[in-house]
Design a protein around this motif. Sequence first.
Motif, PDB file in Angstrom:
ATOM      1  N   PRO A 149       0.830  -1.210   0.000  1.00 16.20           N
ATOM      2  CA  PRO A 149       0.000   0.000   0.000  1.00 16.20           C
ATOM      3  C   PRO A 149       0.865   1.262   0.000  1.00 16.20           C
ATOM      4  N   TYR A 150       0.402   2.296  -0.709  1.00 15.86           N
ATOM      5  CA  TYR A 150       1.139   3.566  -0.757  1.00 15.86           C
ATOM      6  C   TYR A 150       0.119   4.689  -0.927  1.00 15.86           C
ATOM      7  N   HIS A 151       0.574   5.901  -0.736  1.00 16.11           N
ATOM      8  CA  HIS A 151      -0.271   7.084  -0.929  1.00 16.11           C
ATOM      9  C   HIS A 151       0.039   7.694  -2.303  1.00 16.11           C
ATOM     10  N   SER A 152      -0.995   7.831  -3.072  1.00 16.91           N
ATOM     11  CA  SER A 152      -0.833   8.266  -4.463  1.00 16.91           C
ATOM     12  C   SER A 152      -0.348   9.719  -4.534  1.00 16.91           C
ATOM     13  N   ARG A 153       0.550   9.972  -5.462  1.00 23.74           N
ATOM     14  CA  ARG A 153       1.029  11.326  -5.700  1.00 23.74           C
ATOM     15  C   ARG A 153       0.152  12.089  -6.705  1.00 23.74           C
ATOM     16  N   LEU A 154      -0.728  11.351  -7.366  1.00 27.46           N
ATOM     17  CA  LEU A 154      -1.566  11.965  -8.391  1.00 27.46           C
ATOM     18  C   LEU A 154      -2.992  12.207  -7.930  1.00 27.46           C
ATOM     19  N   ARG A 155      -3.409  11.554  -6.842  1.00 30.21           N
ATOM     20  CA  ARG A 155      -4.820  11.658  -6.429  1.00 30.21           C
ATOM     21  C   ARG A 155      -4.928  12.148  -4.991  1.00 30.21           C
ATOM     22  N   GLY A 156      -4.116  13.061  -4.641  1.00 26.12           N
ATOM     23  CA  GLY A 156      -4.231  13.696  -3.338  1.00 26.12           C
ATOM     24  C   GLY A 156      -3.899  12.790  -2.177  1.00 26.12           C
ATOM     25  N   GLY A 157      -3.047  11.821  -2.378  1.00 28.46           N
ATOM     26  CA  GLY A 157      -2.613  10.966  -1.286  1.00 28.46           C
ATOM     27  C   GLY A 157      -3.546   9.823  -0.962  1.00 28.46           C
ATOM     28  N   SER A 158      -4.501   9.501  -1.849  1.00 27.03           N
ATOM     29  CA  SER A 158      -5.400   8.378  -1.580  1.00 27.03           C
ATOM     30  C   SER A 158      -4.620   7.068  -1.554  1.00 27.03           C
ATOM     31  N   SER A 159      -5.072   6.147  -0.688  1.00 24.42           N
ATOM     32  CA  SER A 159      -4.369   4.879  -0.506  1.00 24.42           C
ATOM     33  C   SER A 159      -4.652   3.951  -1.676  1.00 24.42           C
ATOM     34  N   SER A 160      -3.591   3.321  -2.175  1.00 25.03           N
ATOM     35  CA  SER A 160      -3.720   2.437  -3.333  1.00 25.03           C
ATOM     36  C   SER A 160      -2.653   1.347  -3.257  1.00 25.03           C
ATOM     37  N   ILE A 161      -2.830   0.387  -4.125  1.00 29.94           N
ATOM     38  CA  ILE A 161      -1.768  -0.564  -4.418  1.00 29.94           C
ATOM     39  C   ILE A 161      -1.626  -0.596  -5.929  1.00 29.94           C
ATOM     40  N   ALA A 162      -0.447  -0.947  -6.392  1.00 30.52           N
ATOM     41  CA  ALA A 162      -0.199  -0.936  -7.831  1.00 30.52           C
ATOM     42  C   ALA A 162       0.053  -2.340  -8.347  1.00 30.52           C
ATOM     43  N   LEU A 163      -0.450  -2.584  -9.551  1.00 30.83           N
ATOM     44  CA  LEU A 163      -0.135  -3.797 -10.287  1.00 30.83           C
ATOM     45  C   LEU A 163       0.736  -3.365 -11.463  1.00 30.83           C
ATOM     46  N   SER A 164       1.875  -3.994 -11.627  1.00 30.43           N
ATOM     47  CA  SER A 164       2.784  -3.567 -12.690  1.00 30.43           C
ATOM     48  C   SER A 164       3.289  -4.757 -13.487  1.00 30.43           C
ATOM     49  N   ARG A 165       3.593  -4.468 -14.761  1.00 31.73           N
ATOM     50  CA  ARG A 165       4.221  -5.450 -15.637  1.00 31.73           C
ATOM     51  C   ARG A 165       5.390  -4.767 -16.372  1.00 31.73           C
ATOM     52  N   ARG A 166       6.399  -5.562 -16.658  1.00 35.11           N
ATOM     53  CA  ARG A 166       7.594  -5.073 -17.340  1.00 35.11           C
ATOM     54  C   ARG A 166       7.337  -4.928 -18.837  1.00 35.11           C
ATOM     55  N   ILE A 167       7.876  -3.860 -19.385  1.00 29.34           N
ATOM     56  CA  ILE A 167       7.886  -3.676 -20.840  1.00 29.34           C
ATOM     57  C   ILE A 167       9.339  -3.869 -21.292  1.00 29.34           C
ATOM     58  N   SER A 168       9.562  -4.876 -22.090  1.00 34.07           N
ATOM     59  CA  SER A 168      10.916  -5.190 -22.550  1.00 34.07           C
ATOM     60  C   SER A 168      11.091  -4.725 -23.990  1.00 34.07           C
ATOM     61  N   ASN A 169      12.262  -4.227 -24.296  1.00 33.23           N
ATOM     62  CA  ASN A 169      12.597  -3.847 -25.666  1.00 33.23           C
ATOM     63  C   ASN A 169      12.801  -5.120 -26.501  1.00 33.23           C
ATOM     64  N   PRO A 170      12.804  -4.972 -27.829  1.00 33.67           N
ATOM     65  CA  PRO A 170      13.012  -6.163 -28.685  1.00 33.67           C
ATOM     66  C   PRO A 170      14.278  -6.927 -28.346  1.00 33.67           C
ATOM     67  N   ASP A 171      15.307  -6.241 -27.839  1.00 32.58           N
ATOM     68  CA  ASP A 171      16.532  -6.942 -27.496  1.00 32.58           C
ATOM     69  C   ASP A 171      16.508  -7.491 -26.076  1.00 32.58           C
ATOM     70  N   GLY A 172      15.360  -7.375 -25.363  1.00 34.10           N
ATOM     71  CA  GLY A 172      15.215  -7.895 -24.012  1.00 34.10           C
ATOM     72  C   GLY A 172      15.589  -6.921 -22.930  1.00 34.10           C
ATOM     73  N   SER A 173      16.076  -5.779 -23.292  1.00 35.16           N
ATOM     74  CA  SER A 173      16.442  -4.792 -22.268  1.00 35.16           C
ATOM     75  C   SER A 173      15.205  -4.134 -21.686  1.00 35.16           C
ATOM     76  N   PHE A 174      15.412  -3.474 -20.578  1.00 39.26           N
ATOM     77  CA  PHE A 174      14.295  -2.869 -19.851  1.00 39.26           C
ATOM     78  C   PHE A 174      13.849  -1.617 -20.571  1.00 39.26           C
ATOM     79  N   GLY A 175      12.534  -1.611 -20.882  1.00 39.65           N
ATOM     80  CA  GLY A 175      12.008  -0.464 -21.603  1.00 39.65           C
ATOM     81  C   GLY A 175      10.993   0.330 -20.812  1.00 39.65           C
ATOM     82  N   GLY A 176      10.710  -0.060 -19.584  1.00 44.06           N
ATOM     83  CA  GLY A 176       9.720   0.646 -18.769  1.00 44.06           C
ATOM     84  C   GLY A 176       8.714  -0.323 -18.198  1.00 44.06           C
ATOM     85  N   ILE A 177       7.631   0.234 -17.690  1.00 46.28           N
ATOM     86  CA  ILE A 177       6.576  -0.610 -17.104  1.00 46.28           C
ATOM     87  C   ILE A 177       5.214  -0.061 -17.475  1.00 46.28           C
TER      88      ILE A 177
END
Length: 502
Positions: A149-177
């Motif tokens: 759990p964390y306090h959102s920086r975009l919604r006035g500190g509302s409590s949230s949890i995040a679900l994330s997935r990796r975005i990989s470049n064609p060569d397998g390197s890290f391209g973001g999430i």
Amino acid sequence: MRFNLLTPPAIIAGALVVACFMVALCGAVLFQSRADALARATEASRNIALIAERDIERNFELYALSLQAVIDGVRDPDVMALPPRLRREALFDRAASASYLGSILVLDANGQVVLDSLGDTPPDVNFADRKYFTVQRDNPHAGLFVSDPYHSRLRGGSSSIALSRRISNPDGSFGGIAMVAVQLAYFHDLFSGLQLGRHGAVALIGTDGLMVMRQPYDPNVIGRDIRSASTFRRFLTAPEGSFTDVSTIDGVHRLYYFKHLKHLPLLIMVAEAQPDIYAAWTQRALVIGSLMAVFALAFVVLAAVLAAQLRRRMRAESELALLARIDGLTGLNNRRTLGEILDQEWRRARRTRSVFSLLFVDVDSFKAYNDYYGHQAGDDALAAVAKCIGENIRRPADSAARYGGEEFLVVLPDTSTQGALAIAETIRTAISELGIAHAASEYGRVTASIGAAAWTPEADGDVTEVIRAADRALYNAKATGRNKVAVCDSRKASATIAGATP
């Protein structure tokens, strides 16, 4: 031998056994109903956990699909070449109708927001410090990551949890999430509708020990690390299970049911407080137990009253039976009992060929004593003589009875002539030594004449022969001066005089 089971002690003992059995049976039923209450609570907690699990996993599956759709769109050059509004609709269309979602963001390899589901122009915010970003950056195989759990920086500190997935470049390197923020209000609303009693609790906990959501809700509890709690250590021992323990948060003793979500690093805990589980049972047990205790006590008291009545009746019957066998004035056996004793001892003597002796005791000049001193004094004198006779026959087999009026009969089994004479003389002397004044007697005191008879029964003999012989000996004792002992045995029909002289 015949045993009478209907006795006062047996009635009371039986009543106690029945009462204890009833109380034990009631206790067993109440104990089973208590166990049933616990089983019902466990099953109810399991059903609640199952419903919550299915709802969470279904929604998280939708959120995960939305993230995957965003990643697939980001990898598609045609989608990324669309104008910003169309690109946003193409990338985030699946999440447009999802409830309790914040924004779906795409971050570049530096953690900067490059796409936002809520607007065509992404906010100038960097999330490179967030764990949901660093985990995906450092681990190519992290898969779907569920954050703390964390306090959102975009919604006035509302409590949230995040679900994330990796975005990989064609060569397998890290391209973001790609990440989606799930508001904790979703879990709060989900849990607040569950009925768990006044002191019940339900919680969603990360497998790392961080509290995601708990009902009753306390914002200070959200995000707390409970890895050191005994309850959490029990949660890690099995995929699901139940146990009782005391909460480290509020100190309430609860029945815990826990279940790990299959595809998420989360577990659901449903806990009902023991006072709530057993509230109805306690009330019912108090009523039933009290009624059973009163009934058992009343049963024992009734049995005690019945036993007391039976004891009085048995005592009365015993006294009546004793009175039927005992002469009321002298306390010796009466004529009826004497007949039974004579018949029994005669049969035994005839069977064993043993000597059978009788003493016929008659108070001398008793009519004159009654006429001179009165009947009450006469009764007192007879009672004293009877006591004297009873005290001078020692063996258990010997017995004495009042034959009638002032006459007494003493039965002496296995007693020879000499033994019968000795006992007769002892009785005669003791009566004389009572010293009861008798003005009409030549001795000046109450005396007795005794006729003794010793007999060895023949096969066809009868006890009346002995009685007649003793009576003849008594007649001879009286005819020769009274206060004497005369004897007659089976070898000599004529009476002889023995004992004291005037």
